[in-house]
Design a protein around this motif. Sequence first.
Motif, PDB file in Angstrom:
ATOM      1  N   GLN A  24      75.470  50.704  32.210  1.00 22.52           N
ATOM      2  CA  GLN A  24      75.164  50.899  30.969  1.00 22.52           C
ATOM      3  C   GLN A  24      75.761  52.395  30.376  1.00 22.52           C
ATOM      4  OE1 GLN A  24      73.601  48.879  28.888  1.00 22.52           O
ATOM      5  NE2 GLN A  24      73.265  47.181  30.221  1.00 22.52           N
ATOM      6  N   PRO A  25      76.354  52.276  29.308  1.00 26.68           N
ATOM      7  CA  PRO A  25      76.702  53.807  28.788  1.00 26.68           C
ATOM      8  C   PRO A  25      75.651  54.611  28.779  1.00 26.68           C
ATOM      9  CG  PRO A  25      76.527  52.148  26.947  1.00 26.68           C
ATOM     10  CD  PRO A  25      76.141  51.375  28.127  1.00 26.68           C
ATOM     11  N   ASP A  42      78.855  56.429  35.802  1.00 28.80           N
ATOM     12  CA  ASP A  42      78.599  56.511  34.457  1.00 28.80           C
ATOM     13  C   ASP A  42      79.890  56.461  33.658  1.00 28.80           C
ATOM     14  OD1 ASP A  42      75.822  56.986  34.783  1.00 28.80           O
ATOM     15  OD2 ASP A  42      75.868  58.958  34.791  1.00 28.80           O
ATOM     16  N   TYR A  43      81.088  57.038  34.409  1.00 22.96           N
ATOM     17  CA  TYR A  43      82.291  57.116  33.889  1.00 22.96           C
ATOM     18  C   TYR A  43      82.606  55.409  33.441  1.00 22.96           C
ATOM     19  CZ  TYR A  43      87.322  56.855  33.282  1.00 22.96           C
ATOM     20  OH  TYR A  43      88.785  56.401  32.569  1.00 22.96           O
ATOM     21  N   ALA A  46      80.320  53.589  30.704  1.00 23.46           N
ATOM     22  CA  ALA A  46      80.802  53.925  29.523  1.00 23.46           C
ATOM     23  C   ALA A  46      82.212  53.243  28.980  1.00 23.46           C
ATOM     24  CB  ALA A  46      80.998  55.290  29.247  1.00 23.46           C
ATOM     25  N   TRP A  50      82.494  50.431  26.161  1.00 24.56           N
ATOM     26  CA  TRP A  50      83.667  50.571  24.980  1.00 24.56           C
ATOM     27  C   TRP A  50      84.532  49.426  25.065  1.00 24.56           C
ATOM     28  CZ3 TRP A  50      85.561  52.505  21.171  1.00 24.56           C
ATOM     29  CH2 TRP A  50      86.874  52.693  20.802  1.00 24.56           C
ATOM     30  N   ARG A  78      83.909  57.442  20.943  1.00 21.13           N
ATOM     31  CA  ARG A  78      84.373  57.070  22.025  1.00 21.13           C
ATOM     32  C   ARG A  78      85.001  58.712  22.680  1.00 21.13           C
ATOM     33  NH1 ARG A  78      84.248  55.624  27.400  1.00 21.13           N
ATOM     34  NH2 ARG A  78      86.382  55.461  28.165  1.00 21.13           N
ATOM     35  N   VAL A  81      82.260  61.239  23.738  1.00 23.82           N
ATOM     36  CA  VAL A  81      81.867  60.817  24.944  1.00 23.82           C
ATOM     37  C   VAL A  81      82.749  61.104  26.160  1.00 23.82           C
ATOM     38  CG1 VAL A  81      81.238  58.661  26.658  1.00 23.82           C
ATOM     39  CG2 VAL A  81      80.470  58.595  24.160  1.00 23.82           C
TER      40      VAL A  81
END
Length: 582
Positions: A24-25, A42-43, A46, A50, A78, A81
Amino acid sequence: MTALRFPALAGLLLVALVGISRPQPVAADTPAPAGFAAFVDDYYAALFAWEPNQATYAGIHDFDEKLADLNAPNITHRADVLKKLHERLKTLRAGKLTADEAIDAETLDHAIRAELLELEVVRDWKRNPVVYLGKPAEGIDMLMKRSFAPPADRLKAVIGRLKAAPQLLGAMKTNVENPPKEFTDLGLIVAKGSVSFFRNDLPAWAKDAAGKDKKLFAEFEAANKPVIEAFEAAAKWIETELLPKSKGKYAIGPDAFVKKLETEEMLDVPLDKLLAIGEANLKRDQETFVATAKKIDPKRTPAEVLATLNEDHPKPEDLVGATRGTIERTRKFLVDKKIVTVPSEVRPTIAETPAFMRTGGFASMDTPGAYETKATEAFYYVTPPETEWEARRKVEHMRQFNKTGMDIITIHEAFPGHYLQFLYAKQYPTKVRKLYTCGTNVEGWAHYAEQMIVEEGYGDGDPKVRLAQLNEALLRDCRYIVGIKLHTEGWTVEQGKKFFVEQGYIEPETAFQEARRGSYNPTYLYYTLGKLQIYKLRDDYKKAKGADFRLQTFHDEFVRQGGLPIKLIRKIMLPGDTGPTL
């Protein structure tokens, strides 16, 4: 010409890792968990949120019902982020990382900066309709052809993506303004190919996938009809409204060109030196080409000798069958000569390139993703001429598939090129290396393989085989120079086409396609650039190993590291080395 699908991913492995099943982002205001492994999670979480197509390609199926939302506010978000992730990565890199983590952190640092360069400087989302047009069919094609779940379940995901497609095309109409004519022309091809896909190919598959579930098939038809209409409208809009206004420039300029190479390929070479390297390599290959042609027939010009070679090609309807015959020859040579270890008996499926993917290429390899545990099908695509083309253009196209040259194409795409890279991916040591790749590695290796395998005796010294290999080398040498000229020196596509014809012995229609590709793929010099870097690495590795050097060992070690930039491969294979990559 290769179109290996890897937007930012290597997409190559058949095993899943723990802890990534439902990414999950990370919300902007959520405290970041500590540790590099958490950052990597996390990268990619995300990234997949996206761009859901990349998640599907990687073998992560939590986003299969979604498509990218490319409205302008989302693109801005984006970028925000990415900037937050980059700041977090800087902190981690300033701390203590393991050797593997340091390599991966450097990789992701470049990946983030490369994406920000694209979003904020190059901005193809503002000038290239193909950014939008290609995603629906691409995302649905992956769901259709890879059997990771029962057909009915995959059809439900297809329906989800169908529902999202009109919105994506709407974002295209809002965002794209004053594109280069070359981009618009290509967009029209993709739009029309997509209409055919959604009207014919997809419904035939969906009917089989739904089986006796009439309600499910009816739901599909209800979702598919607006998509067909949206693509028909998009094609009309491109042709009647966008094309007349397409007066933009495709050139990204010297600064962005150099930054793309630095962020995507970790290359730090001044532009003038880079061009000089390419021109010198072109000259060497031209001289060898001329000398080789004389061995075949000293009474004819090199162009005439090549033309004779090119005339021996299959009919369009026999292309798939003829390609199939090249697989066993090339694979057997690798095994018999101990060129590189082949870690599997599985062969790729050879098929015609889907209509929506026909954007100027001749052949490509499409392999399963890094976390795909069930759908192991790999597709070696070859592109026949279109039925509506005039006879001359069809013949020019098929000459690229001449009998001798087809072996070189298969060496590039399959053994020991891209398909072998896919087979090795299970040995990639970290999550980042399973999911990231760059052109100088992936395409550089495949292009290196063409020359290396002939040098090692493929073809038993037949000068025709050598000439076919050099023909491919000259094509890539011309890409190297034309890409630089198009984007930093104001060249037109017509000038690029002329260069391909005169300097690379390329057929006029193919030369045009190649030059046009350079307009939207600025750094397609990575084929020759990567090949040269790999040869230098091999020479330096050989010096370091001395009497212990074995070519097979070098190749095995190289391909099992993943698609990292050559600069990082050097750090791994030559510990302590600080030498240049060129």
